[in-house]
Design a protein around this motif. Structure first.
Motif, PDB file in Angstrom:
ATOM      1  N   GLN A 100      23.507  50.820  43.033  1.00 46.56           N
ATOM      2  CA  GLN A 100      22.380  50.926  42.109  1.00 46.56           C
ATOM      3  C   GLN A 100      21.701  52.281  42.283  1.00 46.56           C
ATOM      4  OE1 GLN A 100      21.813  48.417  39.863  1.00 46.56           O
ATOM      5  NE2 GLN A 100      23.609  47.404  40.798  1.00 46.56           N
ATOM      6  N   ALA A 101      21.201  52.832  41.186  1.00 46.68           N
ATOM      7  CA  ALA A 101      20.518  54.124  41.234  1.00 46.68           C
ATOM      8  C   ALA A 101      19.072  53.941  41.665  1.00 46.68           C
ATOM      9  CB  ALA A 101      20.574  54.806  39.873  1.00 46.68           C
ATOM     10  N   GLY A 102      18.703  54.583  42.765  1.00 49.67           N
ATOM     11  CA  GLY A 102      17.321  54.581  43.214  1.00 49.67           C
ATOM     12  C   GLY A 102      16.582  55.790  42.668  1.00 49.67           C
ATOM     13  N   PRO A 103      15.348  56.020  43.120  1.00 50.83           N
ATOM     14  CA  PRO A 103      14.592  57.197  42.674  1.00 50.83           C
ATOM     15  C   PRO A 103      15.348  58.489  42.951  1.00 50.83           C
ATOM     16  CG  PRO A 103      13.170  55.665  43.858  1.00 50.83           C
ATOM     17  CD  PRO A 103      14.569  55.169  44.042  1.00 50.83           C
ATOM     18  N   GLY A 104      15.416  59.348  41.940  1.00 52.42           N
ATOM     19  CA  GLY A 104      16.091  60.628  42.099  1.00 52.42           C
ATOM     20  C   GLY A 104      17.593  60.539  42.143  1.00 52.42           C
ATOM     21  N   GLU A 105      18.152  59.389  41.719  1.00 51.17           N
ATOM     22  CA  GLU A 105      19.597  59.188  41.781  1.00 51.17           C
ATOM     23  C   GLU A 105      20.186  58.866  40.416  1.00 51.17           C
ATOM     24  OE1 GLU A 105      20.166  57.533  46.353  1.00 51.17           O
ATOM     25  OE2 GLU A 105      20.029  56.081  44.704  1.00 51.17           O
ATOM     26  N   VAL A 106      21.515  59.012  40.318  1.00 48.40           N
ATOM     27  CA  VAL A 106      22.243  58.789  39.072  1.00 48.40           C
ATOM     28  C   VAL A 106      23.415  57.853  39.358  1.00 48.40           C
ATOM     29  CG1 VAL A 106      23.514  59.881  37.188  1.00 48.40           C
ATOM     30  CG2 VAL A 106      21.621  61.109  38.283  1.00 48.40           C
ATOM     31  N   LEU A 107      23.540  56.793  38.570  1.00 49.27           N
ATOM     32  CA  LEU A 107      24.683  55.889  38.668  1.00 49.27           C
ATOM     33  C   LEU A 107      25.743  56.347  37.673  1.00 49.27           C
ATOM     34  CD1 LEU A 107      26.070  53.291  39.699  1.00 49.27           C
ATOM     35  CD2 LEU A 107      24.868  52.051  37.865  1.00 49.27           C
ATOM     36  N   ILE A 108      26.964  56.555  38.166  1.00 45.08           N
ATOM     37  CA  ILE A 108      28.025  57.136  37.348  1.00 45.08           C
ATOM     38  C   ILE A 108      29.243  56.223  37.331  1.00 45.08           C
ATOM     39  CG2 ILE A 108      29.565  59.134  37.068  1.00 45.08           C
ATOM     40  CD1 ILE A 108      27.469  60.732  38.742  1.00 45.08           C
ATOM     41  N   THR A 123      30.834  59.211  33.501  1.00 40.63           N
ATOM     42  CA  THR A 123      29.773  58.999  32.512  1.00 40.63           C
ATOM     43  C   THR A 123      28.561  58.355  33.178  1.00 40.63           C
ATOM     44  OG1 THR A 123      31.444  58.672  30.804  1.00 40.63           O
ATOM     45  CG2 THR A 123      29.207  57.937  30.301  1.00 40.63           C
ATOM     46  N   VAL A 124      27.390  58.865  32.877  1.00 36.98           N
ATOM     47  CA  VAL A 124      26.156  58.315  33.441  1.00 36.98           C
ATOM     48  C   VAL A 124      25.909  56.925  32.873  1.00 36.98           C
ATOM     49  CG1 VAL A 124      23.651  58.587  33.626  1.00 36.98           C
ATOM     50  CG2 VAL A 124      25.139  60.599  33.764  1.00 36.98           C
ATOM     51  N   LEU A 125      25.724  55.954  33.771  1.00 38.36           N
ATOM     52  CA  LEU A 125      25.406  54.582  33.374  1.00 38.36           C
ATOM     53  C   LEU A 125      23.913  54.296  33.443  1.00 38.36           C
ATOM     54  CD1 LEU A 125      28.253  52.604  35.197  1.00 38.36           C
ATOM     55  CD2 LEU A 125      28.076  53.112  32.750  1.00 38.36           C
ATOM     56  N   ALA A 126      23.234  54.852  34.446  1.00 37.71           N
ATOM     57  CA  ALA A 126      21.805  54.605  34.622  1.00 37.71           C
ATOM     58  C   ALA A 126      21.214  55.721  35.469  1.00 37.71           C
ATOM     59  CB  ALA A 126      21.571  53.252  35.294  1.00 37.71           C
ATOM     60  N   ILE A 127      19.907  55.908  35.343  1.00 36.01           N
ATOM     61  CA  ILE A 127      19.207  56.917  36.143  1.00 36.01           C
ATOM     62  C   ILE A 127      18.013  56.269  36.828  1.00 36.01           C
ATOM     63  CG2 ILE A 127      19.932  58.888  34.736  1.00 36.01           C
ATOM     64  CD1 ILE A 127      17.224  58.783  33.330  1.00 36.01           C
ATOM     65  N   GLY A 128      17.683  56.818  38.002  1.00 34.91           N
ATOM     66  CA  GLY A 128      16.525  56.341  38.728  1.00 34.91           C
ATOM     67  C   GLY A 128      15.259  57.080  38.304  1.00 34.91           C
ATOM     68  N   ALA A 129      14.152  56.650  38.851  1.00 33.52           N
ATOM     69  CA  ALA A 129      12.857  57.273  38.545  1.00 33.52           C
ATOM     70  C   ALA A 129      12.878  58.751  38.912  1.00 33.52           C
ATOM     71  CB  ALA A 129      11.754  56.558  39.311  1.00 33.52           C
ATOM     72  N   GLY A 130      12.304  59.570  38.050  1.00 31.67           N
ATOM     73  CA  GLY A 130      12.187  60.991  38.328  1.00 31.67           C
ATOM     74  C   GLY A 130      13.363  61.833  37.892  1.00 31.67           C
ATOM     75  N   VAL A 131      14.392  61.222  37.323  1.00 30.36           N
ATOM     76  CA  VAL A 131      15.563  61.978  36.861  1.00 30.36           C
ATOM     77  C   VAL A 131      15.375  62.341  35.389  1.00 30.36           C
ATOM     78  CG1 VAL A 131      18.050  61.960  36.515  1.00 30.36           C
ATOM     79  CG2 VAL A 131      17.055  60.809  38.509  1.00 30.36           C
ATOM     80  N   ALA A 132      15.448  63.619  35.074  1.00 33.35           N
ATOM     81  CA  ALA A 132      15.165  64.048  33.705  1.00 33.35           C
ATOM     82  C   ALA A 132      16.280  64.871  33.067  1.00 33.35           C
ATOM     83  CB  ALA A 132      13.868  64.869  33.679  1.00 33.35           C
ATOM     84  N   HIS A 133      17.153  65.498  33.859  1.00 31.14           N
ATOM     85  CA  HIS A 133      18.109  66.447  33.264  1.00 31.14           C
ATOM     86  C   HIS A 133      19.386  65.776  32.785  1.00 31.14           C
ATOM     87  CE1 HIS A 133      19.975  66.156  37.202  1.00 31.14           C
ATOM     88  NE2 HIS A 133      20.992  66.888  36.792  1.00 31.14           N
ATOM     89  N   VAL A 134      19.595  64.498  33.111  1.00 29.77           N
ATOM     90  CA  VAL A 134      20.729  63.755  32.563  1.00 29.77           C
ATOM     91  C   VAL A 134      20.231  62.391  32.102  1.00 29.77           C
ATOM     92  CG1 VAL A 134      22.441  64.914  34.003  1.00 29.77           C
ATOM     93  CG2 VAL A 134      21.387  62.792  34.818  1.00 29.77           C
ATOM     94  N   LYS A 135      21.029  61.744  31.240  1.00 30.01           N
ATOM     95  CA  LYS A 135      20.638  60.441  30.697  1.00 30.01           C
ATOM     96  C   LYS A 135      21.894  59.576  30.546  1.00 30.01           C
ATOM     97  CE  LYS A 135      20.905  61.963  25.863  1.00 30.01           C
ATOM     98  NZ  LYS A 135      21.602  63.196  26.211  1.00 30.01           N
ATOM     99  N   PRO A 136      21.745  58.267  30.393  1.00 26.62           N
ATOM    100  CA  PRO A 136      22.923  57.415  30.183  1.00 26.62           C
ATOM    101  C   PRO A 136      23.762  57.895  29.010  1.00 26.62           C
ATOM    102  CG  PRO A 136      21.032  56.055  30.702  1.00 26.62           C
ATOM    103  CD  PRO A 136      20.496  57.463  30.538  1.00 26.62           C
ATOM    104  N   GLY A 137      25.068  57.915  29.232  1.00 28.13           N
ATOM    105  CA  GLY A 137      25.992  58.387  28.215  1.00 28.13           C
ATOM    106  C   GLY A 137      26.455  59.815  28.406  1.00 28.13           C
ATOM    107  N   ASP A 138      25.742  60.586  29.238  1.00 27.36           N
ATOM    108  CA  ASP A 138      26.123  61.984  29.472  1.00 27.36           C
ATOM    109  C   ASP A 138      27.398  62.069  30.316  1.00 27.36           C
ATOM    110  OD1 ASP A 138      24.025  63.087  28.072  1.00 27.36           O
ATOM    111  OD2 ASP A 138      22.781  63.485  29.832  1.00 27.36           O
ATOM    112  N   ARG A 139      28.218  63.069  30.012  1.00 24.39           N
ATOM    113  CA  ARG A 139      29.391  63.385  30.830  1.00 24.39           C
ATOM    114  C   ARG A 139      28.953  64.329  31.946  1.00 24.39           C
ATOM    115  NH1 ARG A 139      32.693  66.557  28.778  1.00 24.39           N
ATOM    116  NH2 ARG A 139      34.699  65.772  29.483  1.00 24.39           N
ATOM    117  N   VAL A 140      29.281  63.980  33.190  1.00 23.85           N
ATOM    118  CA  VAL A 140      28.794  64.760  34.323  1.00 23.85           C
ATOM    119  C   VAL A 140      29.873  64.896  35.393  1.00 23.85           C
ATOM    120  CG1 VAL A 140      26.383  64.071  33.985  1.00 23.85           C
ATOM    121  CG2 VAL A 140      27.867  62.699  35.481  1.00 23.85           C
ATOM    122  N   MET A 141      29.644  65.845  36.289  1.00 20.78           N
ATOM    123  CA  MET A 141      30.381  65.907  37.547  1.00 20.78           C
ATOM    124  C   MET A 141      29.342  65.881  38.657  1.00 20.78           C
ATOM    125  SD  MET A 141      31.672  69.874  37.495  1.00 20.78           S
ATOM    126  CE  MET A 141      30.568  71.232  37.052  1.00 20.78           C
TER     127      MET A 141
END
Length: 324
Positions: free
Chosen positions: A24-32, A68-86
């Motif tokens: 699970q994505a916590g604060p400042g984290e990204v679930l991919i 692909t980003v599935l979820a973001i934690g609190a404080g994450v702003a530069h990516v969002k669900p659905g974004d392609r990331v590394m």
């Protein structure tokens, strides 16, 4: 979720495929959702308990991924669900899902496919940092790259050319030398049949290389010290040869040589903003066509054993990636 699990750090041979709870994505984290995960020599060290980072078992190895980003934690702003990331992670990439720090997660350009992106962060990040931050490579200088057809070596060839250097690449075998040449090396040396020291001297009219990029170590390091120019810089990246060399200080003194250690992963903790700047510069190089990520083997997670054997047996060029 399905994952490659290390129950005890006794080596990659004891890994197993199994099921683990979804992270699970916590604060400042990204679930991919992981589409591909890059393999590194460090993975084998971690599974054997010989790496700098020693997770508590059971754990999932794997240090880099794309998806692909599935979820973001609190404080994450530069990516969002659905974004392609590394992303880069401390461990956990060899699974269906992984959590990364937001500061270690980077948006992908549309031109970069998941398998190539999965092997991008560590190799290109390492070579950029080593050549720009540490070696201060200048346009017109001569750069000697060892292991030039391997995961990090090939990226050093490309980045060196992008920075305006003359690149001499060493690799084992004509086929690997050809790959280095296709990625920009001006000259190649097949260390299996040629004397590296003598060839470098011949190619530089006796002067030697200004900068040496060495992920191999051992005997190759010893040859480099004798093939480096006065006031040269030699960057120690790793010890793929399996031998940690001892450095003769008298040669450093006589030739005014700098030997610089470089561990890219530590910048994630100590200089995350510097990391972001590096990836911005790499994406600019990518946009200009200077970087062409090379994946020689993209294997399903079920073939993890074959992937490790390919990587450690030096049968790959560029990167090996796993597809969860």
């Amino acid at each position: 979720m399905r994952a490659l699990i290390c129950d005890q750090p006794t080596g990659y041979e004891s890994l197993r495929l199994g099921e683990m709870d979804d992270p699970q994505a916590g604060p400042g984290e990204v679930l991919i959702e992981v589409a591909a995960a890059g393999m590194n020599f460090a993975d084998s060290l971690m599974t054997a308990g010989k790496y700098q980072v020693k997770p508590n078992p059971p754990f999932v190895p794997g240090l880099e991924l794309a998806g692909t980003v599935l979820a973001i934690g609190a404080g994450v702003a530069h990516v969002k669900p659905g974004d392609r990331v590394m992303a880069v992670v401390d461990h956990g990439a060899f699974a269906a899902r992984a959590v990364a720090k937001a500061t270690d997660t980077f948006l992908l350009p549309a031109s970069l496919a998941f398998p190539e992106a999965a092997g991008f962060p560590i190799a290109y990040g390492t070579s950029y940092g080593a050549l720009v931050w540490k070696a201060r490579l200048q346009k017109g200088e001569t750069l000697l790259v060892h292991g030039a057809a391997g995961g990090v070596g090939l990226t050093a060839v490309e980045i060196g050319k992008a920075l305006g250097a003359r690149v001499i690449a060493t690799a084992g075998g004509a086929d690997k030398c050809a790959i280095a040449a296709r990625h920009g090396a001006d000259e190649t040396i097949d260390y299996k049949v040629e004397d590296v020291r003598e060839r470098v001297k011949a190619l530089t009219a006796g002067r030697g290389a200004d900068v040496v990029y060495d992920p191999v170590g051992g005997d190759m390091f010893d040859a480099s010290l004798r093939a480096i120019a006065w006031n040269g810089r030699l960057v120690v990246i790793g010890f793929a040869a399996g031998k940690v060399q001892q450095i003769p200080a008298n040669i450093l003194l006589v030739k005014n040589v700098d030997v610089l250690g470089f561990y890219w992963g530590s910048y994630r903790q100590h200089a995350p903003a510097q990391m972001a700047d590096a990836f911005a510069a790499l994406m600019e190089m990518m946009g200009k066509g200077a970087l062409k990520p090379h994946v020689s083997h993209a294997l399903p997670l079920t073939d993890w054993r074959g992937a490790f054997e390919t990587l450690l047996g030096r049968r790959s060029t560029g990167k090996v990636v796993l597809l969860p």
